[in-house]
Design a protein around this motif. Structure first.
Motif, short mmCIF file in Angstrom:
data_model
loop_
_atom_site.label_atom_id
_atom_site.label_comp_id
_atom_site.label_asym_id
_atom_site.label_seq_id
_atom_site.Cartn_x
_atom_site.Cartn_y
_atom_site.Cartn_z
N HIS A 1 11.09 15.48 45.29
CA HIS A 1 11.57 16.09 44.05
C HIS A 1 12.55 17.23 44.28
CE1 HIS A 1 9.01 13.86 41.27
NE2 HIS A 1 8.04 13.96 42.17
N GLU B 1 14.13 -0.96 39.82
CA GLU B 1 12.80 -1.57 39.71
C GLU B 1 12.55 -2.56 40.84
OE1 GLU B 1 12.52 -3.32 35.88
OE2 GLU B 1 12.34 -1.40 34.81
N ARG C 1 13.13 9.72 44.82
CA ARG C 1 12.08 8.80 45.27
C ARG C 1 12.04 8.65 46.78
NH1 ARG C 1 12.53 4.03 40.57
NH2 ARG C 1 12.00 5.44 38.84
N CYS D 1 13.81 -0.10 44.54
CA CYS D 1 13.31 1.27 44.75
C CYS D 1 12.42 1.67 43.58
CB CYS D 1 14.48 2.24 44.91
SG CYS D 1 14.01 3.87 45.56
N PRO D 2 11.25 1.02 43.42
CA PRO D 2 10.39 1.28 42.27
C PRO D 2 9.75 2.67 42.33
CG PRO D 2 9.28 -0.15 43.84
CD PRO D 2 10.68 0.02 44.34
N PHE D 3 9.22 3.08 41.20
CA PHE D 3 8.57 4.39 41.10
C PHE D 3 7.40 4.50 42.07
CE2 PHE D 3 5.46 7.32 39.18
CZ PHE D 3 6.24 8.46 39.13
N GLU D 4 6.66 3.43 42.20
CA GLU D 4 5.55 3.37 43.14
C GLU D 4 5.84 2.28 44.16
OE1 GLU D 4 1.97 2.78 41.00
OE2 GLU D 4 1.97 4.77 40.09
N GLY D 5 5.81 2.64 45.42
CA GLY D 5 6.09 1.68 46.47
C GLY D 5 7.26 2.14 47.32
N SER D 6 7.58 1.35 48.34
CA SER D 6 8.67 1.71 49.25
C SER D 6 10.01 1.23 48.72
CB SER D 6 8.40 1.09 50.63
OG SER D 6 8.32 -0.32 50.52
N CYS D 7 11.08 1.87 49.19
CA CYS D 7 12.44 1.52 48.77
C CYS D 7 13.10 0.62 49.81
CB CYS D 7 13.28 2.78 48.59
SG CYS D 7 12.88 3.75 47.12
#
Length: 466
Positions: free
Chosen positions: A280, A399, A276, A402-408
């Motif tokens: 990949h 979640e 993320r 470091c969500p799948f969509e959005g910044s970490c």
């Protein structure tokens, strides 16, 4: 202990390894079996989830639960059967576990029945749990105080060599036979089944090697004697569980949970985090392999340099180094890019090489002679609890930070992991005098139960000199 250590790494390593020349052949057989078992273990554990998903179309959630339950049953069986190592020989318990491994993995490599797969995963393969207490008990029995530190270091190194060898085998097999391989009678086997079958071959070799183990023990003066010809004072099981040393040992195991969690974080959080954050193509597999390689190289060297120091002190310092390794990611996530992950792995590996082998040595030192298997069986408890805790909190941490969509929020995520890991050496330092026992004239009394070494006329192993 190993005396005459030097701060010249090569000379210290050679000096330490020379002490193993007095070990009987059983010690080297245990090291070989450890490597073979580790190879077989990693060849399945790295593939179990994807094997269930692709071969039987199991959902990711169901495959994950199967993996978790498999790990739980392996640890539970390890504790239950590990206590039997004291009553039976190391050879018998290893053969029992290996036969179950061979049957279970062989069926996994060729069966098309999902019900049979579940039987193997939940009944047969978990018998591997007996290996850790049996092998570590073997190291204890086949060594003396003078070379036991180096021996446990060699044991831990062999375990990592097996894991290191299994990683490229997986990639090579998938490259050479991407569509599998046709086997007479059985039919077409996928590349995953082929890797599992290689683990079967490794276990079969281990069974053959096991046949050469004698039921012996080495006395404090280096004499090898058959265990059934030596009169020993037996320590009742109930006495073991009610002794002060056992509960001090259990306190020590509780303190180790935070350190064990960092390895679960490497398997669960680190790959997802790297994908993320870095994309990949992030080489998380190479980072895990780098950890194993560095541990293989560093463990003998670090042990030879620190052999003259107390186990508990080395565990504390090594634990602090392991915990601080996380700060490379927490404080320098984007400054040096993927380099922060490499620095994390390198620092973690140095700390691991310091404390991990010493845990087994410390556990065997706390155990009354004749009950080492019982104590060493409980060494898997921190790993079991750590896996369960990582499984519970990892999803929530990812979640939230470091969500799948959005910044970490890399800093907060890894600072939390840093605090959890640091809790282990901090707790050990706080409860040090409780764990090692009452100090008397500079000697920590680890157990009041007479040791088997005393029955041999040798010196008791149940003390640690401050």
């Amino acid at each position: 202990r190993v005396h005459g250590g030097t701060f010249f790494p090569l000379m210290a390593l050679i000096s330490s390894l020379r002490t193993l020349r007095t070990c009987p052949r059983e010690f080297w057989i245990v090291c070989l079996i450890t490597t073979l078992d580790s190879f077989s273990h990693y060849s399945l554990s790295c593939l179990l989830v994807i094997y269930l998903s692709e071969e039987f179309e199991v959902t990711d959630s169901e495959a994950g639960w199967c993996f978790a339950l498999h790990a739980l049953l392996t640890s539970v069986l390890g504790v239950m059967l590990g206590c039997m190592v004291d009553a039976f020989s190391v050879k018998l318990m290893l053969i029992l576990g290996l036969i179950a491994q061979v049957i279970g993995r062989l069926l996994l490599s060729c069966t098309r029945s999902y019900q049979l797969v579940l039987f193997c995963v939940f009944v047969l393969v978990p018998f591997r749990g007996v290996f850790n207490p049996a092998l570590t008990t073997g190291v204890q029995r086949f060594t003396t105080k003078e070379n036991r530190t180096v021996a446990f270091s060699m044991f831990y190194t062999c375990a990592n060599i097996g894991g290191l060898l299994s990683t490229p085998v997986l990639d090579i097999t998938r490259f050479v036979a991407p569509l599998g391989f046709a086997v007479p009678v059985v039919g077409q086997l996928s590349e995953y089944r082929l890797v599992i079958l290689l683990g079967v071959v490794s276990s079969v070799i281990a069974v053959i090697v096991c046949l050469f183990i004698r039921d012996v023990a080495i006395t404090s003066d280096g004499t090898v004697k058959a265990r059934n010809t030596v009169k020993r004072r037996q320590v009742p099981v109930i006495t073991t569980f009610t002794s002060r040393s056992f509960w001090r040992f259990m306190l020590f195991m509780e303190c180790m949970i935070g350190l064990e969690m960092i390895f679960g974080d490497m398997e669960v959080i680190l790959p997802t985090f790297m994908v993320r954050v870095y994309g990949h193509d992030a080489p998380f597999g190479s980072m895990i392999s780098l950890n194993m390689f560095l541990v293989v190289v560093a463990t003998p060297i670090v042990t030879s340099l620190l052999a003259q120091y107390d186990q508990i002190d080395v565990i504390i310092v090594g634990g602090v180094i392991t915990a601080t390794s996380v700060l490379w990611i927490a404080l320098l996530p984007f400054t040096i890019g993927i380099g922060s992950i490499m620095l994390f792995v390198v620092t973690l590996s140095i700390g691991e090489a310091m404390w991990a082998p010493r845990v087994f040595e410390f556990a065997s030192a706390m155990a009354p002679r004749g009950r080492e298997g019982t104590f060493l069986a409980f060494c898997d408890l921190p790993n079991l609890i750590a896996k369960l805790l990582v499984g519970v909190i990892s999803g929530h941490l990812m979640e939230k930070f470091c969500p799948f969509e959005g910044s970490c929020d890399t800093t907060r995520l890894w600072l939390i992991i840093f605090a959890i890991t640091l809790s282990s050496p901090f707790q050990i330092l706080m409860f040090k005098h409780v764990i090692v026992g009452r100090p008397t004239l500079g000697v920590y009394e680890l157990d009041s139960v007479p040791s088997e070494a005393e029955d041999y006329g040798g010196e008791s192993d149940g003390v640690i000199v401050e």
